[in-house]
Design an enzyme around this catalytic site. Structure first.
Site: not given
Length: 266
Positions: A12, A17, A43, A127
């Protein structure tokens, strides 16, 4: 057959991550492995703590036109970790998942970076429910995946959805990583272990919440570089060894929504 490991880290948005991927990469490089990090998040922040700054994205350079060379898109970071940022379309325009494929195909034309390493680590946003973000798997770039979650319901829900996508795409799940948010009144690890087990997988790492992580991020360095003697650095090192060990992944068996809710209430 190539011995290069191609691993994707899913989870998520906001679950950590990029931080986890960069610290795994740094820990693997510390052990002498050659690593390439492919940042697939629009990003473009996967490589900041490895390189120490934001690097140009492949999609930006492709859209500008003109000749692009390897040095324009492949940057060397901590301990020689190679970094690439795919980037993405402007907000509200286009599909970032499709951009991943365009960028990787283009990369292969201008660089041999993907063939000159021991580990290619894909930091994939959101996801796999979005068809675009399953692109690295559909393209055959990824051989196995790890899912990052916490003990909170929404990250678990997203992790379960990712598992559904992996199963549909016949892609093995190598393990679940819990990036702690200090949730569930001290039962976060128990919840994550229960979830991983019922998913037909296992919890491969529990990363405790530690202010050192944020302190290092503000300095634009990984924990491995910025606080090498810390306990949290050793957590990332253990996880890196797990990823390089070649442990057998499994086909995930997603939970029902009802069972997922029960587990989150342990």
């Amino acid at each position: 057959m190539s011995s290069i490991k191609h691993v994707a880290i899913y989870g998520k948005g906001g679950i950590g991550k990029s931080c986890t991927a960069s610290n795994i990469a740094a820990a693997c490089a510390e052990e002498g492995h050659r690593v390439l990090v492919v940042g697939c998040d629009p990003k473009s922040d996967s490589s900041i703590t490895l390189v120490g700054r934001r690097i140009p994205t492949m999609m930006d350079l492709i859209q500008r036109g003109g000749e692009i060379k390897e040095k324009d898109v492949v940057f060397s970071g901590y301990k020689g970790v190679k970094c690439i940022e795919v980037g993405g379309p402007e907000p509200g325009v286009g599909c970032a998942g499709r951009g991943i494929i365009v960028a990787i195909d283009f990369l292969r034309k201008v660089s041999h970076a993907m063939e000159e390493v021991d580990l290619v680590l894909y930091d994939v946003p959101g996801d796999i429910v979005c068809g675009g973000f399953s692109a690295p798997i559909r393209k055959g770039l990824v051989s196995q995946a790890y899912i990052i979650t916490s003990g909170e319901y929404m990250p678990l829900y997203a992790a379960n959805n990712i598992s559904k996508g992996l199963r549909r795409l016949n892609t093995p799940l190598a393990g679940v990583i819990c990036n702690s948010r200090e949730a569930a009144a001290g039962k976060e690890k128990e919840i994550a272990e229960k979830f991983a087990g019922e998913l037909n997988s296992r919890l491969v790492a529990f990363i405790p919440k530690d202010p050192i992580v944020q302190q290092c991020e503000r300095r634009a360095v990984t924990v491995i570089e910025g606080a090498p003697a810390s306990e949290i650095a050793d957590v990332y090192r253990t996880l890196a060894k797990e990823i390089m060990s070649g442990a057998k992944p499994t086909v995930p068996e997603p939970l029902t929504d009802e069972r997922l809710m029960e587990i989150s209430r342990i």
